[in-house]
Design a protein around this motif. Structure first.
Motif, PDB file in Angstrom:
ATOM      1  N   HIS A 180       0.835  -1.210   0.000  1.00  0.00           N
ATOM      2  CA  HIS A 180       0.000   0.000   0.000  1.00  0.00           C
ATOM      3  C   HIS A 180       0.864   1.253   0.000  1.00  0.00           C
ATOM      4  CE1 HIS A 180      -1.910   3.213   2.496  1.00  0.00           C
ATOM      5  NE2 HIS A 180      -2.769   3.138   1.513  1.00  0.00           N
ATOM      6  N   GLN A 181       1.857   1.297   0.887  1.00  0.00           N
ATOM      7  CA  GLN A 181       2.724   2.479   0.983  1.00  0.00           C
ATOM      8  C   GLN A 181       3.523   2.671  -0.304  1.00  0.00           C
ATOM      9  OE1 GLN A 181       2.506   4.698   3.385  1.00  0.00           O
ATOM     10  NE2 GLN A 181       3.926   5.957   2.250  1.00  0.00           N
ATOM     11  N   SER A 182       3.986   1.584  -0.885  1.00  0.00           N
ATOM     12  CA  SER A 182       4.742   1.674  -2.137  1.00  0.00           C
ATOM     13  C   SER A 182       3.863   2.212  -3.268  1.00  0.00           C
ATOM     14  CB  SER A 182       5.291   0.292  -2.494  1.00  0.00           C
ATOM     15  OG  SER A 182       5.997   0.346  -3.703  1.00  0.00           O
ATOM     16  N   ARG A 230       1.182   4.110  -2.920  1.00  0.00           N
ATOM     17  CA  ARG A 230       0.901   5.531  -2.640  1.00  0.00           C
ATOM     18  C   ARG A 230       2.066   6.411  -3.078  1.00  0.00           C
ATOM     19  NH1 ARG A 230      -2.665   7.456   2.424  1.00  0.00           N
ATOM     20  NH2 ARG A 230      -2.024   9.442   1.590  1.00  0.00           N
ATOM     21  N   GLN A 231       3.273   5.974  -2.741  1.00  0.00           N
ATOM     22  CA  GLN A 231       4.452   6.759  -3.124  1.00  0.00           C
ATOM     23  C   GLN A 231       4.606   6.798  -4.640  1.00  0.00           C
ATOM     24  OE1 GLN A 231       8.213   5.320  -1.641  1.00  0.00           O
ATOM     25  NE2 GLN A 231       9.187   7.299  -1.963  1.00  0.00           N
ATOM     26  N   SER A 232       4.359   5.689  -5.293  1.00  0.00           N
ATOM     27  CA  SER A 232       4.443   5.652  -6.756  1.00  0.00           C
ATOM     28  C   SER A 232       3.421   6.600  -7.379  1.00  0.00           C
ATOM     29  CB  SER A 232       4.210   4.228  -7.268  1.00  0.00           C
ATOM     30  OG  SER A 232       5.242   3.372  -6.829  1.00  0.00           O
ATOM     31  N   GLU A 245       2.177   9.301  -5.970  1.00  0.00           N
ATOM     32  CA  GLU A 245       2.604  10.675  -5.680  1.00  0.00           C
ATOM     33  C   GLU A 245       3.696  11.133  -6.638  1.00  0.00           C
ATOM     34  OE1 GLU A 245       3.722  10.579  -1.576  1.00  0.00           O
ATOM     35  OE2 GLU A 245       1.664  10.253  -0.906  1.00  0.00           O
ATOM     36  N   LEU A 246       4.633  10.231  -6.938  1.00  0.00           N
ATOM     37  CA  LEU A 246       5.775  10.584  -7.782  1.00  0.00           C
ATOM     38  C   LEU A 246       5.507  10.365  -9.275  1.00  0.00           C
ATOM     39  CD1 LEU A 246       8.604   8.985  -5.611  1.00  0.00           C
ATOM     40  CD2 LEU A 246       7.914  11.393  -5.700  1.00  0.00           C
ATOM     41  N   TRP A 298       7.383   4.214 -10.709  1.00  0.00           N
ATOM     42  CA  TRP A 298       7.541   2.997  -9.930  1.00  0.00           C
ATOM     43  C   TRP A 298       8.825   3.101  -9.110  1.00  0.00           C
ATOM     44  CZ3 TRP A 298       3.402   0.329  -9.324  1.00  0.00           C
ATOM     45  CH2 TRP A 298       2.465   0.221 -10.340  1.00  0.00           C
ATOM     46  N   PRO A 299       8.982   2.287  -8.071  1.00  0.00           N
ATOM     47  CA  PRO A 299      10.211   2.348  -7.265  1.00  0.00           C
ATOM     48  C   PRO A 299      11.502   2.176  -8.071  1.00  0.00           C
ATOM     49  CG  PRO A 299       8.554   1.089  -6.094  1.00  0.00           C
ATOM     50  CD  PRO A 299       7.998   1.377  -7.483  1.00  0.00           C
ATOM     51  N   ARG A 338      -1.567   4.021 -13.357  1.00  0.00           N
ATOM     52  CA  ARG A 338      -1.982   5.003 -12.345  1.00  0.00           C
ATOM     53  C   ARG A 338      -3.437   4.774 -11.941  1.00  0.00           C
ATOM     54  NH1 ARG A 338       1.125   9.582 -11.488  1.00  0.00           N
ATOM     55  NH2 ARG A 338      -0.746  10.720 -10.894  1.00  0.00           N
ATOM     56  N   SER A 364      -3.722   1.500  -9.906  1.00  0.00           N
ATOM     57  CA  SER A 364      -3.094   1.663  -8.592  1.00  0.00           C
ATOM     58  C   SER A 364      -3.931   2.538  -7.679  1.00  0.00           C
ATOM     59  CB  SER A 364      -1.691   2.265  -8.746  1.00  0.00           C
ATOM     60  OG  SER A 364      -0.856   1.402  -9.474  1.00  0.00           O
TER      61      SER A 364
END
Length: 90
Positions: free
Chosen positions: A15-17, A19-21, A23-24, A27-28, A38, A41
């Protein structure tokens, strides 16, 4: 993979990954997310948060009343309106 199957495997780290993806917009590993990625997700994050998080911690949460809606704010607007210069034709 269907959304239901994905949500069954989703955990707080995923979930946190996501959310960060979101926002940015990446992908990590640095790859840019496509619009389809998008959308999928965001849908997964919204459903996960609805099922697992209190309302105040969910994406898009806004308190019922914003902090700027007080009497001081209204007085400031009235004072600004009163100080506007108006010119009249002679």
């Amino acid at each position: 993979m269907q959304l239901d199957a994905f949500l069954e495997k989703m955990n707080p780290a995923i979930h946190q990954s996501l959310r960060q993806s979101l926002e940015l917009g990446k992908w990590p590993d640095g790859r840019t997310m496509t619009q389809e990625e998008r959308d999928a997700s965001l849908q997964a994050v919204i459903v996960y948060e609805y099922q697992h998080l209190p309302e105040s911690e969910r994406i898009g949460y806004m308190p019922a009343k914003c902090g700027s809606s007080g009497k001081k704010h209204d007085d400031k607007i009235e004072a600004e309106e009163a100080s506007i210069l108006r010119f009249q034709d002679a």
